[in-house]
Motif scaffolding. Structure first.
Motif, PDB file in Angstrom:
ATOM      1  N   TRP A  64       0.724  -1.253   0.289  1.00 41.94           N
ATOM      2  CA  TRP A  64      -0.098  -0.224   0.203  1.00 41.94           C
ATOM      3  C   TRP A  64       0.856   1.412  -0.301  1.00 41.94           C
ATOM      4  CZ3 TRP A  64      -4.779  -0.334  -1.050  1.00 41.94           C
ATOM      5  CH2 TRP A  64      -5.355  -1.703  -0.923  1.00 41.94           C
ATOM      6  N   LEU A  65       1.890   1.576   0.722  1.00 42.23           N
ATOM      7  CA  LEU A  65       2.785   2.203   0.598  1.00 42.23           C
ATOM      8  C   LEU A  65       3.198   2.670  -0.718  1.00 42.23           C
ATOM      9  CD1 LEU A  65       5.009   1.598   4.008  1.00 42.23           C
ATOM     10  CD2 LEU A  65       2.799   3.026   3.688  1.00 42.23           C
ATOM     11  N   ALA A  66       4.220   1.853  -1.593  1.00 41.82           N
ATOM     12  CA  ALA A  66       4.359   1.878  -2.878  1.00 41.82           C
ATOM     13  C   ALA A  66       3.296   2.523  -3.597  1.00 41.82           C
ATOM     14  CB  ALA A  66       4.902   0.614  -3.468  1.00 41.82           C
ATOM     15  N   LEU A  67       2.432   1.332  -3.622  1.00 38.16           N
ATOM     16  CA  LEU A  67       0.567   2.467  -4.541  1.00 38.16           C
ATOM     17  C   LEU A  67       1.095   3.962  -3.917  1.00 38.16           C
ATOM     18  CD1 LEU A  67      -0.978   2.087  -6.430  1.00 38.16           C
ATOM     19  CD2 LEU A  67      -2.984   1.374  -4.544  1.00 38.16           C
ATOM     20  N   LEU A  90       4.749  -6.946  -4.560  1.00 35.26           N
ATOM     21  CA  LEU A  90       4.079  -6.712  -3.263  1.00 35.26           C
ATOM     22  C   LEU A  90       2.953  -7.307  -3.095  1.00 35.26           C
ATOM     23  CD1 LEU A  90       6.008  -2.881  -2.495  1.00 35.26           C
ATOM     24  CD2 LEU A  90       7.263  -5.629  -1.879  1.00 35.26           C
ATOM     25  N   ILE A  91       2.247  -7.384  -3.264  1.00 34.71           N
ATOM     26  CA  ILE A  91       1.067  -8.116  -3.511  1.00 34.71           C
ATOM     27  C   ILE A  91       1.367  -9.421  -3.886  1.00 34.71           C
ATOM     28  CG2 ILE A  91      -1.345  -8.016  -3.960  1.00 34.71           C
ATOM     29  CD1 ILE A  91      -1.660  -5.461  -3.809  1.00 34.71           C
ATOM     30  N   ALA A 405     -10.645   0.855   0.686  1.00 39.00           N
ATOM     31  CA  ALA A 405      -9.482   0.977  -0.318  1.00 39.00           C
ATOM     32  C   ALA A 405     -10.031   0.468  -1.554  1.00 39.00           C
ATOM     33  CB  ALA A 405      -8.462   0.508   0.989  1.00 39.00           C
ATOM     34  N   LEU A 406     -10.733   0.053  -1.416  1.00 39.76           N
ATOM     35  CA  LEU A 406     -10.344  -1.258  -3.099  1.00 39.76           C
ATOM     36  C   LEU A 406     -12.043   0.053  -3.718  1.00 39.76           C
ATOM     37  CD1 LEU A 406     -10.930  -5.215  -2.928  1.00 39.76           C
ATOM     38  CD2 LEU A 406      -9.312  -3.700  -3.509  1.00 39.76           C
ATOM     39  N   GLY A 431      -5.214  -0.101   7.254  1.00 37.14           N
ATOM     40  CA  GLY A 431      -5.819  -1.787   6.913  1.00 37.14           C
ATOM     41  C   GLY A 431      -5.030  -2.664   7.455  1.00 37.14           C
ATOM     42  N   ALA A 432      -3.403  -2.563   7.032  1.00 41.83           N
ATOM     43  CA  ALA A 432      -2.417  -3.855   6.691  1.00 41.83           C
ATOM     44  C   ALA A 432      -1.977  -3.694   8.358  1.00 41.83           C
ATOM     45  CB  ALA A 432      -1.310  -2.895   5.413  1.00 41.83           C
ATOM     46  N   ALA A 433      -1.628  -2.042   8.607  1.00 39.31           N
ATOM     47  CA  ALA A 433      -2.080  -2.006  10.085  1.00 39.31           C
ATOM     48  C   ALA A 433      -2.081  -3.154  11.072  1.00 39.31           C
ATOM     49  CB  ALA A 433      -1.533  -0.300  10.637  1.00 39.31           C
TER      50      ALA A 433
END
Ligand code: HEM
Length: 465
Positions: A64-67, A90-91, A405-406, A431-433
């Motif tokens: 998500w950070l790369a996005l 990364l995904i 997010a989606l 969300g990932a955190a």
């Protein structure tokens, strides 16, 4: 419906006696929980699946950070190096690949009733694969072809070693031919995917290579539908019945779906190579649609017959994933019929990787990780249940952020607005955190339980109660 935990030998390896070598009786359906019986004797050391899952959790946040870093280019992304491609990998490699490597290494021996072997190799694979994916993604993000080459080499060697371990597991499998068939198909697709990926890397390195368009098309089909797709669909025949407590779907239905999927992949691969594209592509799509329809019908049946509902954040993500799978086929049909929506590639990628594979996998991971941890818990003492090891609040927060997010990414594709992409990436990262908090709590609770032995149960009549 019969629901029983069939008795199983608890020995890790089948003995040399004739009886133990005899194939298990042919059964159309495996009773619920049958493959769990004796599973404790077929567990990898806890640190192996947990290290794969832990790395997936970290890569999820990095994706998500790369996005966010590539938000300005994402809505116009049409291939090529950069942060959107880094985020995608990364995904795909970091989250999906990492999780299926860990889950496959543990679940295939459990499902196919054989001893787990080669765990030192699985540790070595993790040590090669984890930095390999980081290097590959960094090279893609910074558009440095030599870094991409180095990352691709490490990742490819690690995936080939994992394929070897998995091939050995599949060869020794006893029972579950449908799941095993999906495993073999995934391995074949993995080889084709890697060949196409290495050809793409050669293009970027300026080395002699086949035309980029051809290998890119092959890679786009074989990686998500072939490698990751076959493994997730196959393992679903184990996991969904296990979580809802129902019998596994009938073997012959699983095999029909598998045959159609393989046909679809072969036709799509031939079409990407330029052979009779006009009719091979729709024919492949037809086979894929029929296969997916049958698979989802089998899943719906298992859930309907289950003794437990597929509920909570996990159930929601798994269902969302199935909608994404159907959505990706709908986009593919629009493209094949010559009426692609604007930014069709992004719609396709969002449905396929984001909505289907990422949602489905995170939904499953939040059930598998506590389940495996609970099986390792206890060591002679009373083990805790998976839910006692689960941080529900963190999972609910993750689910809300993930879905939002989606949704925002869909709005970003429609509007072409980079700020919406940025907000989506921020929500995804939050969300990932939260998912990371769930995982950290799981590991902490497992460690606490192992470090502090609970007092023995009181003695009654000279026997522990
Ligand atoms: C060793 C593993 C892999 C390597 C080295 C690799 C490498 C690459 C490269 C270099 C590209 C850029 C193509 C270009 O635009 O010229 C690419 C594209 C792509 N890869 Fe991979 N890949 C790997 C694994 C995967 C996996 C596991 C998936 C999915 C599950 C995947 C999905 C994709 C997709 C969908 C694209 C197309 C992006 C687009 O242009 O829309 N890759 N890959």
């Amino acid at each position: 419906m019969t629901v029983s935990a069939a008795p199983e030998p608890t020995t890790a390896r089948p003995g040399p006696s004739v009886a133990s070598r005899a194939p298990p009786p042919r059964q159309a359906r495996t009773p619920a929980g049958a493959f769990i019986g004796g599973a404790k004797g077929r567990l990898l050391p806890a640190h192996i699946p947990l290290r794969y899952f832990g790395a997936a959790v970290v890569y999820h946040l990095l994706a998500w950070l790369a996005l966010a870093a590539g938000a300005a280019q994402w809505t116009e992304f049409g291939g090529g190096l950069g942060w959107p491609l880094a985020s995608l990998h990364l995904i795909t490699l970091g989250v999906l690949g990492m999780s299926v490597l860990g889950a496959g290494a543990q679940l295939l021996p459990v499902a196919s009733r054989q001893a787990v072997t080669g765990w030192p190799l699985l540790t070595a694979i993790w040590w090669l694969y984890t930095p390999g994916v980081a290097l590959l993604a960094l090279g893609m993000g910074l558009a440095r072809a030599p870094l991409v080459g180095a990352g691709a080499l490490a990742t490819t060697v690690a995936l080939l070693a994992w394929a070897w371990v998995t091939g050995r597991n599949l060869r020794g499998a006893r029972g579950m031919p449908g799941v095993v068939g999906h495993g073999w198909a995934a391995l074949a697709a993995l080889l084709l995917m890697l060949a196409a990926a290495l050809a793409l890397v050669a293009v970027w390195l300026g080395w002699p290579a086949p035309p980029r368009g051809t290998v890119l098309a092959l890679h786009r089909v074989m990686a998500p539908y072939g490698f990751i797709g076959m493994l997730t669909l196959g393992l679903s025949y184990v996991l969904v019945p296990m979580f809802v407590l129902s019998d596994t779907p009938e073997e012959r239905h699983q095999r029909v779906s598998l045959a159609l999927l393989v046909l679809a992949l072969v036709l799509a691969a031939l079409a990407t190579l330029g052979l009779a594209r006009a009719w091979l592509l729709p024919a492949g799509l037809l086979a894929a649609t029929a296969a997916v329809g049958l698979h989802l019908w089998l899943m719906a049946q298992a859930i309907r017959q289950g003794m437990r509902p597929l509920a909570g954040a996990s159930g929601m993500l798994v269902r969302l994933g199935w909608c994404g799978l159907l959505g990706s086929l709908a986009v593919a049909w629009l493209v094949a019929s010559g009426r692609p929506p604007p930014r069709a590639g992004l719609w396709f990628g969002l449905c396929l990787v984001g909505v289907w594979q990422l949602s489905f996998l995170l939904g499953m991971l939040q059930r598998i990780a506590p389940f495996l941890a609970a099986m390792h818990d206890g060591g002679g003492r009373r083990a805790r249940t998976p839910s006692a090891l689960t941080h529900e609040g963190a999972l609910r927060l993750h689910c809300a952020c993930h879905c939002a997010a989606l949704l925002l990414l869909a709005i970003a594709i429609t509007s072409g607005n980079r700020w919406v992409t940025l907000v989506a990436a921020g929500l995804g990262a939050a969300g990932a955190a939260a998912f990371g908090v769930f995982f950290a709590a799981l590991v902490r609770r497992l460690r606490q339980g192992t470090a502090t032995p609970r007092p023995p149960a009181p003695m009654r009549h000279g026997q522990p109660s």
